[in-house]
Write a protein that holds these residues in place. Structure first.
Motif, PDB file in Angstrom:
ATOM      1  N   GLY A  30       0.818  -1.211   0.000  1.00 38.82           N
ATOM      2  CA  GLY A  30       0.000   0.000   0.000  1.00 38.82           C
ATOM      3  C   GLY A  30       0.848   1.255   0.000  1.00 38.82           C
ATOM      4  O   GLY A  30       0.480   2.270  -0.596  1.00 38.82           O
ATOM      5  N   LEU A  31       1.989   1.189   0.655  1.00 41.69           N
ATOM      6  CA  LEU A  31       2.896   2.338   0.691  1.00 41.69           C
ATOM      7  C   LEU A  31       3.409   2.657  -0.706  1.00 41.69           C
ATOM      8  O   LEU A  31       3.485   3.817  -1.106  1.00 41.69           O
ATOM      9  CB  LEU A  31       4.054   2.049   1.651  1.00 41.69           C
ATOM     10  N   LYS A  32       3.742   1.614  -1.476  1.00 36.24           N
ATOM     11  CA  LYS A  32       4.178   1.828  -2.863  1.00 36.24           C
ATOM     12  C   LYS A  32       3.055   2.472  -3.674  1.00 36.24           C
ATOM     13  O   LYS A  32       3.289   3.381  -4.465  1.00 36.24           O
ATOM     14  CB  LYS A  32       4.590   0.504  -3.505  1.00 36.24           C
ATOM     15  N   THR A  33       1.835   1.993  -3.471  1.00 34.90           N
ATOM     16  CA  THR A  33       0.691   2.545  -4.194  1.00 34.90           C
ATOM     17  C   THR A  33       0.468   4.011  -3.825  1.00 34.90           C
ATOM     18  O   THR A  33       0.206   4.844  -4.700  1.00 34.90           O
ATOM     19  CB  THR A  33      -0.578   1.729  -3.884  1.00 34.90           C
ATOM     20  N   LEU A  34       0.577   4.333  -2.552  1.00 33.48           N
ATOM     21  CA  LEU A  34       0.407   5.723  -2.120  1.00 33.48           C
ATOM     22  C   LEU A  34       1.464   6.635  -2.741  1.00 33.48           C
ATOM     23  O   LEU A  34       1.167   7.761  -3.137  1.00 33.48           O
ATOM     24  CB  LEU A  34       0.452   5.819  -0.595  1.00 33.48           C
ATOM     25  N   ARG A  35       2.693   6.148  -2.833  1.00 36.86           N
ATOM     26  CA  ARG A  35       3.756   6.953  -3.449  1.00 36.86           C
ATOM     27  C   ARG A  35       3.475   7.191  -4.935  1.00 36.86           C
ATOM     28  O   ARG A  35       3.728   8.276  -5.454  1.00 36.86           O
ATOM     29  CB  ARG A  35       5.105   6.272  -3.262  1.00 36.86           C
ATOM     30  N   GLU A  36       2.949   6.149  -5.602  1.00 34.59           N
ATOM     31  CA  GLU A  36       2.587   6.312  -7.014  1.00 34.59           C
ATOM     32  C   GLU A  36       1.446   7.322  -7.158  1.00 34.59           C
ATOM     33  O   GLU A  36       1.454   8.139  -8.079  1.00 34.59           O
ATOM     34  CB  GLU A  36       2.193   4.962  -7.617  1.00 34.59           C
ATOM     35  N   GLN A  37       0.471   7.266  -6.254  1.00 32.65           N
ATOM     36  CA  GLN A  37      -0.626   8.236  -6.297  1.00 32.65           C
ATOM     37  C   GLN A  37      -0.106   9.650  -6.084  1.00 32.65           C
ATOM     38  O   GLN A  37      -0.587  10.601  -6.711  1.00 32.65           O
ATOM     39  CB  GLN A  37      -1.668   7.910  -5.229  1.00 32.65           C
ATOM     40  N   LEU A  38       0.861   9.794  -5.209  1.00 37.58           N
ATOM     41  CA  LEU A  38       1.451  11.110  -4.953  1.00 37.58           C
ATOM     42  C   LEU A  38       2.126  11.657  -6.209  1.00 37.58           C
ATOM     43  O   LEU A  38       1.999  12.842  -6.521  1.00 37.58           O
ATOM     44  CB  LEU A  38       2.448  11.013  -3.791  1.00 37.58           C
ATOM     45  N   MET A  79      -3.417  14.674   2.327  1.00 37.45           N
ATOM     46  CA  MET A  79      -3.962  13.463   2.928  1.00 37.45           C
ATOM     47  C   MET A  79      -3.080  12.247   2.605  1.00 37.45           C
ATOM     48  O   MET A  79      -2.772  11.439   3.484  1.00 37.45           O
ATOM     49  CB  MET A  79      -5.385  13.226   2.433  1.00 37.45           C
ATOM     50  N   ILE A  80      -2.645  12.142   1.359  1.00 34.46           N
ATOM     51  CA  ILE A  80      -1.800  11.013   0.960  1.00 34.46           C
ATOM     52  C   ILE A  80      -0.438  11.108   1.641  1.00 34.46           C
ATOM     53  O   ILE A  80       0.099  10.093   2.097  1.00 34.46           O
ATOM     54  CB  ILE A  80      -1.671  10.954  -0.578  1.00 34.46           C
ATOM     55  N   GLU A  81       0.118  12.298   1.742  1.00 32.64           N
ATOM     56  CA  GLU A  81       1.403  12.464   2.435  1.00 32.64           C
ATOM     57  C   GLU A  81       1.302  12.052   3.890  1.00 32.64           C
ATOM     58  O   GLU A  81       2.223  11.428   4.435  1.00 32.64           O
ATOM     59  CB  GLU A  81       1.880  13.909   2.317  1.00 32.64           C
ATOM     60  N   LYS A  82       0.187  12.371   4.530  1.00 34.03           N
ATOM     61  CA  LYS A  82      -0.021  11.982   5.925  1.00 34.03           C
ATOM     62  C   LYS A  82      -0.108  10.454   6.048  1.00 34.03           C
ATOM     63  O   LYS A  82       0.494   9.865   6.952  1.00 34.03           O
ATOM     64  CB  LYS A  82      -1.292  12.630   6.473  1.00 34.03           C
ATOM     65  N   LYS A  83      -0.833   9.805   5.135  1.00 33.96           N
ATOM     66  CA  LYS A  83      -0.932   8.339   5.153  1.00 33.96           C
ATOM     67  C   LYS A  83       0.436   7.700   4.943  1.00 33.96           C
ATOM     68  O   LYS A  83       0.772   6.705   5.584  1.00 33.96           O
ATOM     69  CB  LYS A  83      -1.897   7.847   4.072  1.00 33.96           C
ATOM     70  N   ILE A  84       1.212   8.279   4.039  1.00 32.29           N
ATOM     71  CA  ILE A  84       2.556   7.752   3.774  1.00 32.29           C
ATOM     72  C   ILE A  84       3.407   7.843   5.036  1.00 32.29           C
ATOM     73  O   ILE A  84       4.091   6.885   5.407  1.00 32.29           O
ATOM     74  CB  ILE A  84       3.217   8.487   2.591  1.00 32.29           C
ATOM     75  N   GLU A  85       3.369   8.981   5.714  1.00 30.10           N
ATOM     76  CA  GLU A  85       4.145   9.152   6.951  1.00 30.10           C
ATOM     77  C   GLU A  85       3.735   8.142   8.012  1.00 30.10           C
ATOM     78  O   GLU A  85       4.585   7.550   8.685  1.00 30.10           O
ATOM     79  CB  GLU A  85       3.970  10.572   7.492  1.00 30.10           C
TER      80      GLU A  85
END
Length: 163
Positions: A30-38, A79-85
Motif C-alpha cells: 500500500g505504501l508503494k501505491t500511495l507513493r505512485e498516487q502522490l 492526505m496522501i502524504e499523511k498516510k505515507i508518513e
C-alpha cells in the motif's frame, strides 16, 4: 485489580500487534501505491491551467474552477502524504521490533504471521516441535508489542497513535 487492567491492556496490544503483523506485507504494498498516487497528483498539479489575474476583483465566495481544482488536489496530496508518513512510521517500528528479536523468534514471526506458512512447514524448516514454536511465537509477539507500544499504556491511548 491493577494487574487485571494491565493484563487486559497487554492483551489489546498483543491483538493489535498480531493484526499489524498479518497485514505487514499489504501495508508495504500500500505504501508503494500511495507513493505512485502522490506522483500522479504532482503531475495533475503541473497540468492545471494557470490561474489568471485580471483587474477585476471577484466578490463572490466561489473561486474559479482552476482554483477549486487546485485546492482539491492539494488537499488530496496532504492526505496522501499523511498516510505515507503513518505507514512509514508503522513499518519502521515493526522492522525495528523484528530486528531486535533473536533469529528463531524472528523466523517464527516471519513464517507464521507475515508469510502465513503452515505449522508443518515451519516445524520441518526450523527443526522444532510445534509446541516449542507456538511458545516462541507468543514470546516474540509480546516482545514486538512492547517494542511497538511500550510498557506504559493508559486507558485513553489509541494504540496506533503510539507508534
Amino acid at each position: 485489580m491493577a494487574t487485571l487492567i494491565t493484563r487486559l491492556k497487554d492483551k489489546d496490544c498483543i491483538k493489535v500487534t498480531e493484526e499489524i503483523l498479518k497485514e505487514y506485507k499489504y501495508i508495504k504494498l500500500g505504501l508503494k501505491t500511495l507513493r505512485e498516487q502522490l506522483e500522479l497528483i504532482d503531475e495533475d498539479i503541473i497540468s492545471l491551467p494557470a490561474v489568471g489575474c485580471s483587474e477585476r476583483v471577484q466578490m463572490s465566495l466561489s473561486g474559479s474552477p482552476t482554483e477549486d481544482s487546485a485546492l482539491e488536489i492539494i488537499e488530496q496530496k496532504k492526505m496522501i502524504e499523511k498516510k505515507i508518513e503513518e505507514n512509514e512510521a508503522l513499518i519502521k517500528a515493526v522492522d525495528r521490533g523484528l530486528n531486535n528479536l533473536d533469529l528463531i523468534h524472528r523466523q517464527v514471526i516471519e513464517y507464521t504471521m507475515i508469510d502465513k506458512q503452515s505449522w508443518v512447514y515451519i516445524c520441518d524448516k526450523l527443526k522444532y516441535s510445534e509446541t516449542q514454536l507456538r511458545e516462541k511465537k507468543k514470546e516474540a509477539i509480546k516482545s514486538l508489542s512492547y517494542a511497538l507500544f511500550g510498557y506504559d499504556i493508559s486507558d485513553e491511548d489509541d494504540l496506533l497513535k503510539r507508534i
